[in-house]
Design a protein around this motif. Sequence first.
Motif, mmCIF file in Angstrom:
data_model
loop_
_atom_site.group_PDB
_atom_site.id
_atom_site.type_symbol
_atom_site.label_atom_id
_atom_site.label_comp_id
_atom_site.label_asym_id
_atom_site.label_seq_id
_atom_site.Cartn_x
_atom_site.Cartn_y
_atom_site.Cartn_z
ATOM 1 N N ASN A 100 0.819 -1.207 0.000
ATOM 2 C CA ASN A 100 0.000 0.000 0.000
ATOM 3 C C ASN A 100 0.856 1.262 0.000
ATOM 4 O O ASN A 100 0.517 2.241 -0.659
ATOM 5 N N GLU A 101 1.951 1.270 0.737
ATOM 6 C CA GLU A 101 2.831 2.429 0.751
ATOM 7 C C GLU A 101 3.454 2.660 -0.625
ATOM 8 O O GLU A 101 3.629 3.793 -1.048
ATOM 9 N N ALA A 102 3.782 1.584 -1.316
ATOM 10 C CA ALA A 102 4.373 1.716 -2.641
ATOM 11 C C ALA A 102 3.352 2.217 -3.659
ATOM 12 O O ALA A 102 3.726 2.844 -4.650
ATOM 13 N N ALA A 103 2.073 1.958 -3.427
ATOM 14 C CA ALA A 103 1.028 2.356 -4.367
ATOM 15 C C ALA A 103 0.575 3.798 -4.170
ATOM 16 O O ALA A 103 -0.221 4.296 -4.949
ATOM 17 N N LYS A 104 1.069 4.471 -3.149
ATOM 18 C CA LYS A 104 0.674 5.858 -2.911
ATOM 19 C C LYS A 104 1.526 6.771 -3.781
ATOM 20 O O LYS A 104 2.656 7.090 -3.462
ATOM 21 N N SER A 105 0.974 7.186 -4.898
ATOM 22 C CA SER A 105 1.752 8.021 -5.796
ATOM 23 C C SER A 105 1.099 9.359 -6.083
ATOM 24 O O SER A 105 1.688 10.194 -6.748
ATOM 25 N N ILE A 106 -0.109 9.586 -5.610
ATOM 26 C CA ILE A 106 -0.768 10.877 -5.779
ATOM 27 C C ILE A 106 -0.535 11.670 -4.497
ATOM 28 O O ILE A 106 -0.874 11.215 -3.417
ATOM 29 N N PHE A 117 -2.052 9.769 -1.511
ATOM 30 C CA PHE A 117 -3.251 8.994 -1.817
ATOM 31 C C PHE A 117 -2.860 7.810 -2.681
ATOM 32 O O PHE A 117 -1.892 7.876 -3.440
ATOM 33 N N LEU A 118 -3.629 6.726 -2.578
ATOM 34 C CA LEU A 118 -3.398 5.565 -3.425
ATOM 35 C C LEU A 118 -3.625 5.937 -4.883
ATOM 36 O O LEU A 118 -4.442 6.813 -5.194
ATOM 37 N N ILE A 119 -2.931 5.264 -5.751
ATOM 38 C CA ILE A 119 -3.038 5.554 -7.177
ATOM 39 C C ILE A 119 -4.442 5.260 -7.703
ATOM 40 O O ILE A 119 -4.859 5.816 -8.714
ATOM 41 N N THR A 120 -5.195 4.430 -7.007
ATOM 42 C CA THR A 120 -6.546 4.070 -7.445
ATOM 43 C C THR A 120 -7.606 5.050 -6.955
ATOM 44 O O THR A 120 -8.782 4.858 -7.231
ATOM 45 N N ALA A 130 -12.998 11.850 -4.772
ATOM 46 C CA ALA A 130 -12.338 11.885 -3.465
ATOM 47 C C ALA A 130 -11.258 12.952 -3.432
ATOM 48 O O ALA A 130 -11.074 13.639 -2.415
ATOM 49 N N LEU A 131 -10.525 13.108 -4.524
ATOM 50 C CA LEU A 131 -9.492 14.147 -4.587
ATOM 51 C C LEU A 131 -10.115 15.539 -4.585
ATOM 52 O O LEU A 131 -9.603 16.454 -3.933
ATOM 53 N N THR A 132 -11.234 15.689 -5.297
ATOM 54 C CA THR A 132 -11.946 16.972 -5.309
ATOM 55 C C THR A 132 -12.462 17.304 -3.920
ATOM 56 O O THR A 132 -12.357 18.452 -3.466
ATOM 57 N N GLU A 133 -12.989 16.308 -3.219
ATOM 58 C CA GLU A 133 -13.485 16.523 -1.864
ATOM 59 C C GLU A 133 -12.356 16.970 -0.943
ATOM 60 O O GLU A 133 -12.520 17.895 -0.146
ATOM 61 N N HIS A 134 -11.194 16.358 -1.054
ATOM 62 C CA HIS A 134 -10.044 16.745 -0.235
ATOM 63 C C HIS A 134 -9.653 18.195 -0.534
ATOM 64 O O HIS A 134 -9.436 18.978 0.389
ATOM 65 N N ALA A 135 -9.574 18.533 -1.811
ATOM 66 C CA ALA A 135 -9.149 19.884 -2.199
ATOM 67 C C ALA A 135 -10.138 20.941 -1.699
ATOM 68 O O ALA A 135 -9.730 21.993 -1.192
ATOM 69 N N GLN A 136 -11.413 20.670 -1.793
ATOM 70 C CA GLN A 136 -12.419 21.642 -1.372
ATOM 71 C C GLN A 136 -12.504 21.748 0.141
ATOM 72 O O GLN A 136 -12.569 22.853 0.690
#
Length: 75
Positions: free
Chosen positions: A30-36, A45-48, A53-59
């Motif tokens: 899971n740590e290796a898959a966090k590329s965002i 964040f996980l690559i998947t 979810a990213l928009t929610e975090h940003a807002q």
Amino acid sequence: MGNGAKAQQKRERNADKNAAKGSKSQSKVNEAAKSIVCSDCRQSFLITTRAPALTEHAQNRHNKTMEQCFPGVTK
């Protein structure tokens, strides 16, 4: 020899087999898959992770758009 001794022997044999295999934890994968990564707070964040979810975090965290917090990530 009773059944208790057989059970103990089997536990010891299985412990040797399982010790050789190592842990079955997903944490390293899971740590290796966090590329965002958020450019403001550096939260990963996980690559998947999908765009909503990213928009929610940003807002919610930064009052910005997804494009401002995650440059290069497509919807």
